[in-house]
Design a protein around this motif. Structure first.
Motif, mmCIF file in Angstrom:
data_model
loop_
_atom_site.group_PDB
_atom_site.id
_atom_site.type_symbol
_atom_site.label_atom_id
_atom_site.label_comp_id
_atom_site.label_asym_id
_atom_site.label_seq_id
_atom_site.Cartn_x
_atom_site.Cartn_y
_atom_site.Cartn_z
ATOM 1 N N GLY A 1 0.797 -1.203 0.000
ATOM 2 C CA GLY A 1 0.000 0.000 0.000
ATOM 3 C C GLY A 1 0.836 1.262 0.000
ATOM 4 O O GLY A 1 2.020 1.265 -0.376
ATOM 5 N N LEU A 2 0.221 2.354 0.392
ATOM 6 C CA LEU A 2 0.870 3.662 0.409
ATOM 7 C C LEU A 2 2.114 3.633 1.300
ATOM 8 O O LEU A 2 2.086 3.087 2.409
ATOM 9 C CB LEU A 2 -0.129 4.696 0.935
ATOM 10 C CG LEU A 2 0.212 6.176 0.805
ATOM 11 C CD1 LEU A 2 0.288 6.602 -0.650
ATOM 12 C CD2 LEU A 2 -0.855 6.993 1.539
ATOM 13 N N ARG A 3 3.217 4.239 0.831
ATOM 14 C CA ARG A 3 4.465 4.232 1.583
ATOM 15 C C ARG A 3 4.522 5.428 2.539
ATOM 16 O O ARG A 3 4.583 6.588 2.105
ATOM 17 C CB ARG A 3 5.652 4.261 0.630
ATOM 18 C CG ARG A 3 5.831 2.972 -0.141
ATOM 19 C CD ARG A 3 7.054 3.020 -1.032
ATOM 20 N NE ARG A 3 8.272 3.422 -0.295
ATOM 21 C CZ ARG A 3 9.470 3.524 -0.863
ATOM 22 N NH1 ARG A 3 9.614 3.258 -2.159
ATOM 23 N NH2 ARG A 3 10.521 3.905 -0.140
ATOM 24 N N PRO A 4 4.505 5.172 3.850
ATOM 25 C CA PRO A 4 4.497 6.287 4.809
ATOM 26 C C PRO A 4 5.723 7.188 4.703
ATOM 27 O O PRO A 4 5.619 8.407 4.919
ATOM 28 C CB PRO A 4 4.451 5.579 6.170
ATOM 29 C CG PRO A 4 3.854 4.242 5.882
ATOM 30 C CD PRO A 4 4.347 3.867 4.515
ATOM 31 N N ASP A 5 6.907 6.619 4.379
ATOM 32 C CA ASP A 5 8.108 7.451 4.289
ATOM 33 C C ASP A 5 7.996 8.464 3.156
ATOM 34 O O ASP A 5 8.316 9.647 3.310
ATOM 35 C CB ASP A 5 9.356 6.576 4.122
ATOM 36 C CG ASP A 5 9.270 5.651 2.909
ATOM 37 O OD1 ASP A 5 8.144 5.310 2.482
ATOM 38 O OD2 ASP A 5 10.335 5.258 2.388
ATOM 39 N N LEU A 6 7.526 7.995 1.998
ATOM 40 C CA LEU A 6 7.369 8.903 0.867
ATOM 41 C C LEU A 6 6.190 9.855 1.069
ATOM 42 O O LEU A 6 6.197 10.974 0.550
ATOM 43 C CB LEU A 6 7.196 8.112 -0.424
ATOM 44 C CG LEU A 6 8.412 7.261 -0.821
ATOM 45 C CD1 LEU A 6 8.136 6.507 -2.122
ATOM 46 C CD2 LEU A 6 9.652 8.127 -0.967
ATOM 47 N N LEU A 7 5.198 9.427 1.840
ATOM 48 C CA LEU A 7 4.079 10.314 2.161
ATOM 49 C C LEU A 7 4.571 11.489 3.003
ATOM 50 O O LEU A 7 4.211 12.648 2.749
ATOM 51 C CB LEU A 7 3.001 9.535 2.923
ATOM 52 C CG LEU A 7 1.798 10.346 3.406
ATOM 53 C CD1 LEU A 7 1.030 10.944 2.241
ATOM 54 C CD2 LEU A 7 0.877 9.479 4.276
ATOM 55 N N ALA A 8 5.411 11.216 3.990
ATOM 56 C CA ALA A 8 5.953 12.293 4.819
ATOM 57 C C ALA A 8 6.780 13.260 3.973
ATOM 58 O O ALA A 8 6.693 14.484 4.144
ATOM 59 C CB ALA A 8 6.807 11.705 5.942
ATOM 60 N N ASP A 9 7.583 12.713 3.052
ATOM 61 C CA ASP A 9 8.366 13.576 2.162
ATOM 62 C C ASP A 9 7.451 14.465 1.312
ATOM 63 O O ASP A 9 7.736 15.653 1.109
ATOM 64 C CB ASP A 9 9.240 12.721 1.237
ATOM 65 C CG ASP A 9 10.371 12.019 1.978
ATOM 66 O OD1 ASP A 9 10.662 12.420 3.120
ATOM 67 O OD2 ASP A 9 10.937 11.059 1.420
ATOM 68 N N ALA A 10 6.351 13.878 0.802
ATOM 69 C CA ALA A 10 5.435 14.633 -0.063
ATOM 70 C C ALA A 10 4.769 15.765 0.709
ATOM 71 O O ALA A 10 4.615 16.886 0.194
ATOM 72 C CB ALA A 10 4.380 13.701 -0.658
ATOM 73 N N PHE A 11 4.368 15.513 1.968
ATOM 74 C CA PHE A 11 3.787 16.580 2.780
ATOM 75 C C PHE A 11 4.807 17.698 2.999
ATOM 76 O O PHE A 11 4.491 18.889 2.897
ATOM 77 C CB PHE A 11 3.332 16.035 4.134
ATOM 78 C CG PHE A 11 1.927 15.477 4.138
ATOM 79 C CD1 PHE A 11 0.848 16.269 3.763
ATOM 80 C CD2 PHE A 11 1.682 14.175 4.534
ATOM 81 C CE1 PHE A 11 -0.452 15.772 3.773
ATOM 82 C CE2 PHE A 11 0.394 13.660 4.555
ATOM 83 C CZ PHE A 11 -0.674 14.457 4.169
ATOM 84 N N ALA A 12 6.068 17.296 3.278
ATOM 85 C CA ALA A 12 7.093 18.296 3.559
ATOM 86 C C ALA A 12 7.412 19.135 2.325
ATOM 87 O O ALA A 12 7.611 20.362 2.436
ATOM 88 C CB ALA A 12 8.357 17.598 4.067
#
Length: 467
Positions: free
Chosen positions: A223-234
């Motif tokens: 599923g969705l990758r939390p590490d890349l999600l945090a990068d995208a928010f930042a």
């Protein structure tokens, strides 16, 4: 011949007859039309009603059906609408998502496109009974509350679980309209919205129509990758994430247990809303379905979206948004501006449907049917098209997601498949940016029966050999 095609055929015949007659001439009686064309009285009644709606005929109870007066056509034929190009300048609205399936496919076509159940899988008798009982309620046509009927809100809250209550539920007209309302409620034009890549094309269309910029966040087989999600928010400063944690469309992926909490925590740390599209919760194939994210959310980070449309019928346009805090008050305000309330008879019918034990029996039957169809199509594709890569055999939902071999493009398949009697959905519309490879989304719920799915795989193989 289906009822729909019988009506269309009779309408075409009657249009030709009306064209030969003069205004005021009487058409043959319903009894004559039934005998002459070998159709039923319902078909005749609906055909005449269609012609009357078009203004081609006039019906006079007790007398018959007559050719209507001809309406004058505008001088020069078609009306001149060129002035609208000036009036609409600067008011660009992005095009809607492409239709997943045409309203009518050519006869003999096997539907691997589309996102709804075939009629044989829909609980039509159950729906008819629910609507009939709802219509007999003395207050069926009274104005409904803006948030929805309290009983229906309670049923949706109970379906989600946790400490969600009816006060947290807003009844909506299906999922797509709710998405559009949510995007307008929680973000401003020009804002970024993070989405899984790939994702549901209707969500991309709703986001773009609201003036938002979809930003892809990669997925893997968990599923969705939390590490890349945090990068995208930042990197983007986004305050909105749209995702489908359970039986994701189009891949069928279920967000891994350890990631479910992480994804919510990342969104909360960014001060962002997480829109959880839970459209497929009732489309499991018999296994365990994880709790929705909203059931364990205590501070209003998650805004949950559910619908009865997918497991019941395309025309049961009833869904629900679950939200807490100021965002719910904003959604209620938008409801009072947009459409006041959802039609009460349809809400009452939904209450009747969800309150009967037959609904649970339908869901169990549907689960087994979807599991069987999924296995039939997956096995047939492995046999007929071994060089196509199946992302996974999903445990819920309505679709298979396949990557095409390097020598094939989506255009190769989508342009030749219809000539071989099969309809498919291209993968490109599911990506918010450039796709990494060519894909197809193949549905297993829109075909008439499982045997058609094996035939469709053979037809696809023939279509690829034609390239």
């Amino acid at each position: 011949m289906s009822d729909g095609s019988s009506i269309e055929t009779l309408v075409a015949i009657l249009r030709s007859e009306v064209a030969r007659l003069s205004p005021g001439d009487r058409l043959p009686s319903s009894r004559d039309l039934i005998a002459r064309h070998g159709v039923g009285p319902v078909t005749v009644s609906r055909a005449i009603a269609l012609l009357a709606a078009e203004g081609a005929v006039v019906t006079r109870p007790g007398s018959g059906t007559y050719v209507a007066a001809r309406r004058p056509r505008p001088a020069g034929g078609e009306p001149d609408t060129s002035w609208q190009e000036v009036a609409l300048a600067g008011r660009h609205v992005p095009p809607a998502a492409p239709d997943e399936q045409p309203e009518r496919l050519p006869p003999g076509t096997v539907a691997l496109s589309g996102g709804y159940l075939h009629e044989s899988l829909q609980p039509t008798r159950l729906l008819g009974g629910a609507l009939a009982r709802a219509a007999r309620r003395p207050d069926a046509w009274h104005r409904a509350p803006a948030a929805g009927l309290s009983t229906l809100r309670t049923l949706f809250a109970r379906q989600v679980g946790g400490d969600v209550g009816p006060e947290d539920v807003l009844v909506t007209g299906g999922g797509q309209g709710a998405l559009s309302m949510l995007f307008r409620a929680v973000a401003a034009p020009g804002d970024p919205v993070l989405v899984e890549s790939p994702t549901y094309p209707g969500a991309l269309a709703a986001a773009r129509s609201a003036g938002l910029r979809p930003v892809p966040v990669p997925m893997d087989d968990r599923g969705l990758r939390p590490d890349l999600l945090a990068d995208a928010f930042a990197m983007t400063g986004a305050r909105l994430l749209y995702c489908q944690p359970t039986f994701h469309n189009p891949t069928g992926t279920v967000l891994a247990p350890e990631r479910r909490r992480q994804v919510v925590d990342v969104a909360r740390a960014a001060g962002a809303f997480l829109v959880e599209d839970d459209f497929a919760r009732l489309l499991g194939h018999g296994g365990l379905v994880p709790r929705p994210l909203v059931a364990d959310d205590g501070d209003g980070t998650v805004v949950h979206l559910g619908s009865l449309t997918k497991p019941a019928s395309p025309s049961l346009r009833i869904g629900a948004v679950i939200a807490r805090g100021p965002v719910m008050r904003r959604l209620l305000g938008m409801r009072r501006v947009d459409d006041f309330f959802i039609a009460r008879p349809l809400q009452e019918a939904a209450v009747e449907l969800l309150s009967t034990p037959a609904w649970e029996r339908h869901l169990r039957t549907l689960s087994g049917a979807l599991q069987q169809r999924c296995a039939v199509l997956a096995d047939a594709l492995a046999r007929e098209l071994p060089d196509w890569t199946l992302h996974r055999v999903p445990e819920g939902g309505l679709h298979l997601w396949l990557r095409l071999p390097a020598h094939l493009s989506e255009a190769d398949v989508t342009s030749t498949a219809p000539a071989h009697g099969v309809s498919v959905n291209p993968g490109r519309p599911h990506f918010p940016a450039e796709p990494p490879a060519a894909h197809l989304r193949l549905g297993f719920a829109a075909a008439a029966e499982p045997a058609e799915l094996a035939e469709a795989a053979a037809r696809l193989a023939a279509a690829t050999r034609a390239n």
